[in-house]
Design a protein around this motif. Structure first.
Motif, PDB file in Angstrom:
ATOM      1  N   SER A 293      51.900   3.751  12.031  1.00  0.00           N
ATOM      2  CA  SER A 293      53.268   3.925  12.427  1.00  0.00           C
ATOM      3  C   SER A 293      54.253   4.313  11.379  1.00  0.00           C
ATOM      4  N   TYR A 295      58.468   4.711   9.913  1.00  0.00           N
ATOM      5  CA  TYR A 295      59.639   4.577  10.558  1.00  0.00           C
ATOM      6  C   TYR A 295      60.591   5.112   9.425  1.00  0.00           C
ATOM      7  N   SER A 297      64.434   5.133   7.375  1.00  0.00           N
ATOM      8  CA  SER A 297      65.829   4.374   7.441  1.00  0.00           C
ATOM      9  C   SER A 297      66.515   4.975   6.274  1.00  0.00           C
ATOM     10  N   SER A 337      52.580  -1.522  13.807  1.00  0.00           N
ATOM     11  CA  SER A 337      53.879  -0.857  14.330  1.00  0.00           C
ATOM     12  C   SER A 337      55.046  -1.411  13.360  1.00  0.00           C
ATOM     13  N   PHE A 339      59.371  -1.412  12.352  1.00  0.00           N
ATOM     14  CA  PHE A 339      60.696  -0.793  12.889  1.00  0.00           C
ATOM     15  C   PHE A 339      61.716  -1.492  11.835  1.00  0.00           C
ATOM     16  N   TYR A 389      59.927  -3.596  18.775  1.00  0.00           N
ATOM     17  CA  TYR A 389      61.292  -2.984  18.801  1.00  0.00           C
ATOM     18  C   TYR A 389      62.370  -3.849  18.597  1.00  0.00           C
ATOM     19  N   TYR A 511      58.581  11.135  20.060  1.00  0.00           N
ATOM     20  CA  TYR A 511      59.859  10.946  19.544  1.00  0.00           C
ATOM     21  C   TYR A 511      60.729  12.165  20.081  1.00  0.00           C
ATOM     22  N   SER A 546      51.610   8.402  14.648  1.00  0.00           N
ATOM     23  CA  SER A 546      53.074   8.075  14.881  1.00  0.00           C
ATOM     24  C   SER A 546      53.833   9.412  14.467  1.00  0.00           C
ATOM     25  N   PHE A 548      58.096  10.394  13.541  1.00  0.00           N
ATOM     26  CA  PHE A 548      59.489  10.383  13.385  1.00  0.00           C
ATOM     27  C   PHE A 548      60.299  11.398  12.835  1.00  0.00           C
ATOM     28  N   THR A 550      64.260  12.820  11.653  1.00  0.00           N
ATOM     29  CA  THR A 550      65.591  12.518  11.207  1.00  0.00           C
ATOM     30  C   THR A 550      66.256  13.811  10.584  1.00  0.00           C
TER      31      THR A 550
END
Length: 553
Positions: A293, A295, A297, A337, A339, A389, A511, A546, A548, A550
């Motif tokens: 996974s 993510y 940020s 996962s 998040f 989530y 996604y 996975s 993601f 941006t």
């Protein structure tokens, strides 16, 4: 500089054969004329007397020598082991590959054959003698007629004339080029990437050169394909055949976004956690590891996975932040996962020792999820957490609870479980949007989608299928998975088969960014990314789990 001769002819011998061969690390001294007499009549008459034989000499510049029995088409091979000062044998060797075990033994300068392929051609021992650039092998018996041929591989030369025979590149219209293979007629002592000039395509960066005489050169950094010119020059060498050209490929990426994909790729035969950013590959570990996974940020990239032998339940749950690994626990476990909500980082996973426990980590601190209870049994359930989530103050986790009788899809809200009543079901992915919770699940080998707004479960396919990931964008609900044997994307319940070059495939993650829909998965042995249904092969080995996206930073 060595003179190179190929040994061709019929080698007939019954009692004794000697081959004078150069050791593998040889730089070429003493080879001039070494093959002349040995290949031009040394075998004449050797196959007529039953027990008479002749000695033939020749110089071997490479790692191995193969002799083929012309009657039975078997092979006898002597190879200089790269890590040992001995010779080895294999009955079917056609390349510099691993040696069949149990077929030979080595003691000092003698190789003993454990067994040839039938009794009337079982040999005795082969004695190795000689020094310097030549080694003589003798001691053969019971052969009917031998066709000798020499294969050169791995010799290293320190100066002189060398030929660049070819340059090839991997890649295609659906696969980024990641490496070049330069093939010379000799291994060049001290050759490095600094001796190789690449031109014709902007932005190409060289990695570390390895191998020889078939050299591998990793390349990266270019955003458009084209014809690459490869020039090799090294002091002390005259290199013919240089320069050469080769086409290389770069997949088209949306210049407005950064696309992150994580998964595994094979490196040295080992599964290693891998991240691809816009197709550029980075290994997260040099040992066995798995990434499940991703993510992003701000400027921070988080990856959840396992460091260690996950396939044998020996790994440790791990969170990578910008490539730096943080082991979340010392027990055998997995992180499935990740998040990020504000400054808090959540990772869902669990322990893998029986009984399994579902947990999540918040900023590295473990929180154990409450076990569901099942009537009629006092057995502690096996519980797995597969997806997490966070929405506002609520933490949602999707997973599976295994009672003594069956498996049940389960989701937790702030640690409190809710178990679905349908057996043989698995909770794979969870998403919250506008106060509604969505969960992708499998029920009796059928892809399904549940939401708490209607408290209904929708079966997405009547065929054998899986729903593995869910994503909500506006009023549209996307689910990625597989309808055997094809990767499938569902939008509001309508399925789309995702194209692949060949074979079966699975979409593991979906996604949505703007109007573009991204799905990551695998097909054959490759990691795949689909953008609006168009496939990109980001790696020709491994798998993707996975994705993601941006805005470009």
């Amino acid at each position: 500089m060595k003179n190179i001769f190929k040994l061709i002819g019929i080698i007939a011998l019954f009692a004794v054969i000697g081959f004078s061969m150069a050791a593998c690390g040889d730089d070429g001294g003493g080879s001039t004329g070494g093959n002349t007499g040995g290949n031009t009549g040394g075998n004449t008459g050797g196959n007529t007397g039953g027990n008479t034989g002749t000695v033939t000499t020749a110089t071997l510049y490479g790692k191995w020598w193969r002799i083929r029995d012309t009657q039975y088409w078997d092979s006898l091979v002597f190879a200089k082991d790269s890590g040992k000062d001995n010779f080895i044998w294999d009955s079917s060797r056609t390349s510099d590959a691993a040696v069949t075990s149990g077929t030979y033994s080595v003691s000092g300068s003698t190789i003993s054959f454990v067994q040839w392929d039938n009794a009337d051609r079982t040999s005795g021992n082969i004695t190795i003698s000689g020094s310097g650039n030549t080694i003589t092998l003798s001691g053969f018996t019971k052969w009917t007629g031998l066709n000798g041929s020499w294969y050169k591989d791995g010799a290293s030369v320190s100066s002189g004339a060398v030929t660049l025979k070819s340059v090839t590149a991997n890649g295609s219209s659906t696969l980024n080029t990641t490496e070049l293979v330069l093939t010379f007629d000799e291994k060049i002592n001290g050759l490095t990437a600094a001796d190789i000039t690449l031109s014709g395509v902007a932005g190409v960066t060289k990695g570390t050169l390895s191998g020889g005489p078939d050299y591998t050169l990793p390349i990266s950094g270019f955003t458009a394909g084209g014809t690459l010119t490869v020039t090799v020059a090294k002091s002390g060498f005259t290199i013919s055949g240089s320069p050469k050209t080769v086409p290389i490929y770069a997949l088209n990426w949306n210049s407005a976004v950064d696309v992150y994909v994580v998964g595994n790729s094979k490196d040295g035969g080992i599964n290693k956690a891998t991240i691809w950013k816009n197709g550029e590959k980075t290994l997260l570990s040099n040992s066995e590891s798995y990434a499940f996974s991703v993510y992003v940020s701000g400027s921070d990239v988080y990856v959840a996975g396992v460091l260690g032998a996950w396939s044998s339940l020996q790994g440790k749950a791990t969170l990578w932040k910008n490539g730096i690994a943080q082991q979340l626990t010392t027990t055998n476990s997995e992180a499935r996962s990740v998040f990020v909500s504000g400054s808090d980082v959540y990772v869902a996973g669990g322990t893998v020792a029986s009984p399994r426990r579902a947990v999540y980590w918040k900023n590295g601190t473990q929180v154990t999820l409450n076990n569901p209870t099942f009537s009629g049994t006092s057995t502690t359930p096996q519980v797995e957490a597969n997806s997490i989530y966070v929405s506002g103050s609520n933490i949602y986790v999707a997973g599976t609870s295994n009672s003594a009788m069956s498996r049940y899809s389960t989701y937790w809200t702030n640690g409190s479980p809710q178990v679905f009543s349908t057996s043989s079901s698995y909770g794979n992915s969870i998403f919250a949007s506008g106060g509604t919770i969505y969960m992708a699940m499998n029920i009796s080998n059928r892809a399904c989608l549940w939401n708490n707004s209607t408290n209904q479960t929708t079966q997405l396919s009547n065929s054998t299928s899986q729903a593995l990931s869910v994503f909500v964008s506006g009023s549209d609900v996307y689910v990625a998975g597989v309808t055997n044997p094809n990767a499938t994307l569902w939008k509001n319940g309508t399925s789309q088969t995702l194209s692949v070059p060949s074979g079966s495939s699975t979409a593991e993650s979906v996604y949505v960014y703007g109007s573009d829909v991204y799905a990551a998965g695998h097909g054959g042995s490759g990691a795949l990314l689909w953008v609006n249904g168009e496939v990109k092969i980001i790696s020709d080995n491994g798998g993707a789990y996975s994705v993601f996206v941006t805005a470009k930073k």
